[in-house]
Design a protein around this motif. Structure first.
Motif, short mmCIF file in Angstrom:
data_model
loop_
_atom_site.label_atom_id
_atom_site.label_comp_id
_atom_site.label_asym_id
_atom_site.label_seq_id
_atom_site.Cartn_x
_atom_site.Cartn_y
_atom_site.Cartn_z
N VAL A 182 44.44 40.85 40.29
CA VAL A 182 44.97 42.04 39.39
C VAL A 182 46.44 41.60 38.95
N THR A 183 46.69 41.53 37.71
CA THR A 183 48.09 40.92 37.15
C THR A 183 48.83 42.19 37.19
N PRO A 184 50.25 41.96 37.15
CA PRO A 184 51.33 43.06 36.81
C PRO A 184 50.85 44.05 35.89
N GLU A 185 50.62 43.17 34.63
CA GLU A 185 50.18 43.99 33.43
C GLU A 185 48.79 45.07 33.61
N GLN A 186 47.80 44.37 34.20
CA GLN A 186 46.61 44.99 34.61
C GLN A 186 47.09 46.42 35.50
N SER A 187 47.96 46.00 36.31
CA SER A 187 48.41 47.11 37.37
C SER A 187 48.92 48.32 36.55
N ASP A 188 49.92 47.74 35.84
CA ASP A 188 50.65 48.77 34.84
C ASP A 188 49.54 49.78 34.13
N ALA A 189 48.48 49.07 33.52
CA ALA A 189 47.60 49.79 32.66
C ALA A 189 46.77 50.61 33.45
N PHE A 190 46.53 50.13 34.71
CA PHE A 190 45.71 50.78 35.58
C PHE A 190 46.59 52.02 36.23
N ASP A 191 47.54 52.22 36.46
CA ASP A 191 48.48 52.93 36.92
C ASP A 191 48.72 54.01 35.96
N HIS A 192 48.80 53.93 34.68
CA HIS A 192 48.92 54.99 33.60
C HIS A 192 47.59 55.15 32.98
N CYS A 193 46.45 54.97 33.65
CA CYS A 193 45.00 55.22 32.85
C CYS A 193 44.67 56.55 33.52
N ASP A 194 44.31 57.56 32.95
CA ASP A 194 43.89 58.84 33.43
C ASP A 194 42.47 58.64 34.33
N ALA A 195 41.85 57.73 33.89
CA ALA A 195 40.57 57.42 34.54
C ALA A 195 40.47 57.28 36.07
N PHE A 196 41.89 57.09 36.56
CA PHE A 196 42.11 56.41 37.92
C PHE A 196 43.06 57.36 38.70
N ALA A 197 43.29 58.47 37.96
CA ALA A 197 44.05 59.47 38.53
C ALA A 197 43.73 60.27 39.71
N ASP A 198 42.43 60.17 40.05
CA ASP A 198 41.71 60.85 41.12
C ASP A 198 41.94 60.10 42.33
N GLY A 199 42.41 59.01 42.27
CA GLY A 199 42.73 57.87 43.62
C GLY A 199 41.50 57.60 44.01
N GLU A 200 40.10 57.45 43.41
CA GLU A 200 39.12 56.84 44.00
C GLU A 200 38.90 55.52 43.96
N ILE A 201 39.81 54.77 43.13
CA ILE A 201 39.76 53.51 43.00
C ILE A 201 41.11 53.04 43.08
N SER A 202 41.41 51.86 44.09
CA SER A 202 42.46 51.39 44.21
C SER A 202 42.73 49.82 44.23
N TYR A 203 43.86 49.41 44.09
CA TYR A 203 43.99 47.77 44.18
C TYR A 203 45.23 47.46 44.98
N THR A 204 45.12 46.03 45.62
CA THR A 204 46.32 45.71 45.97
C THR A 204 47.04 44.31 45.06
N LEU A 205 48.16 44.57 44.81
CA LEU A 205 48.71 43.67 43.71
C LEU A 205 49.51 42.50 44.62
N ALA A 206 49.18 41.43 44.11
CA ALA A 206 50.04 40.17 44.79
C ALA A 206 51.35 40.49 44.69
N MET A 207 52.19 39.87 45.62
CA MET A 207 53.70 40.06 45.68
C MET A 207 54.42 39.05 44.67
N GLU A 208 55.47 39.30 44.03
CA GLU A 208 56.16 38.45 43.06
C GLU A 208 56.80 37.44 44.24
N GLU A 209 57.15 36.47 43.14
CA GLU A 209 57.89 35.34 44.19
C GLU A 209 59.23 35.85 44.43
N GLY A 210 59.56 35.36 45.51
CA GLY A 210 61.07 35.95 46.20
C GLY A 210 60.87 37.07 46.73
N ALA A 211 59.63 37.83 47.04
CA ALA A 211 59.73 39.17 47.83
C ALA A 211 59.27 38.86 49.42
#
Length: 184
Positions: A13-42
């Motif tokens: 999952v990319t940061p752009e996809q993560s952002d789209a996912f987080d703002h998509c009403d189809a995922f608001a119920d929490g039935e689907i989740s993801y783990t985003l890889a860390m950014e460099e330096g984190a």
């Protein structure tokens, strides 16, 4: 009934996809989740499987596993670049999920868990989890045939893997038809 599984994506999952996912009403119920890889330096997380960044964890209410996977896939395809290529199940299960996978009701699974041969839990605080392979071994020991993976999950996984393999492949329609694949 809620069904637990993960959808494996072709790429993390990319940061752009993560952002789209987080703002998509189809995922608001929490039935689907993801783990985003860390950014460099984190600050690094404990060592983890790289596949965890390619998995969407699902807990979907539906009449069956196959319906739950189909519902999740419909929503997942709303995000550009999410390309599902497989379905996986957790290696750790609670008794409710063990009952689902084995085709038993939860009361029967609880009764079986009191058998002295039943595997010891992997966790003892909070939700109690067991290793699914140990539960399978227990079922074999008592002579109860239970599949490693429920048939509906196997069908969904094979369908996604086949769709991925066929994507971009130059296969004559006659060959696909001879393999029993519909061309409609």
């Amino acid at each position: 009934m809620s069904w637990n599984f993960s959808i494996l994506l072709e790429k993390p999952v990319t940061p752009e996809q993560s952002d789209a996912f987080d703002h998509c009403d189809a995922f608001a119920d929490g039935e689907i989740s993801y783990t985003l890889a860390m950014e460099e330096g984190a600050t690094p997380l404990p060592p983890a499987s790289p596949d965890m960044f390619r998995e969407l964890t699902c807990m979907v209410e539906a009449p069956s596993y196959l319906d739950a996977v189909a519902q999740a896939l419909q929503r997942i395809r709303l995000i550009d670049g999410f390309r599902p290529v497989g379905v996986t199940l957790s290696t750790l299960v609670d008794l409710e999920e063990a009952a689902q996978r084995s085709g038993l009701d939860e009361e029967e699974m609880v009764r079986l868990s009191k058998d002295s041969r039943f595997p010891e839990p992997k966790t003892r605080t909070g939700t109690v989890f067991y290793a699914w392979d140990s539960i399978l071994a227990f079922f074999q020991e008592i002579g109860a045939p239970v599949p490693d993976v429920p048939r509906e999950v196997l069908i969904a996984d094979l369908a996604l893997r086949l769709a991925d393999a066929l994507d971009g492949a130059d296969i004559p329609p006659g060959s696909l038809k001879a393999l029993g694949l519909s061309l409609d």
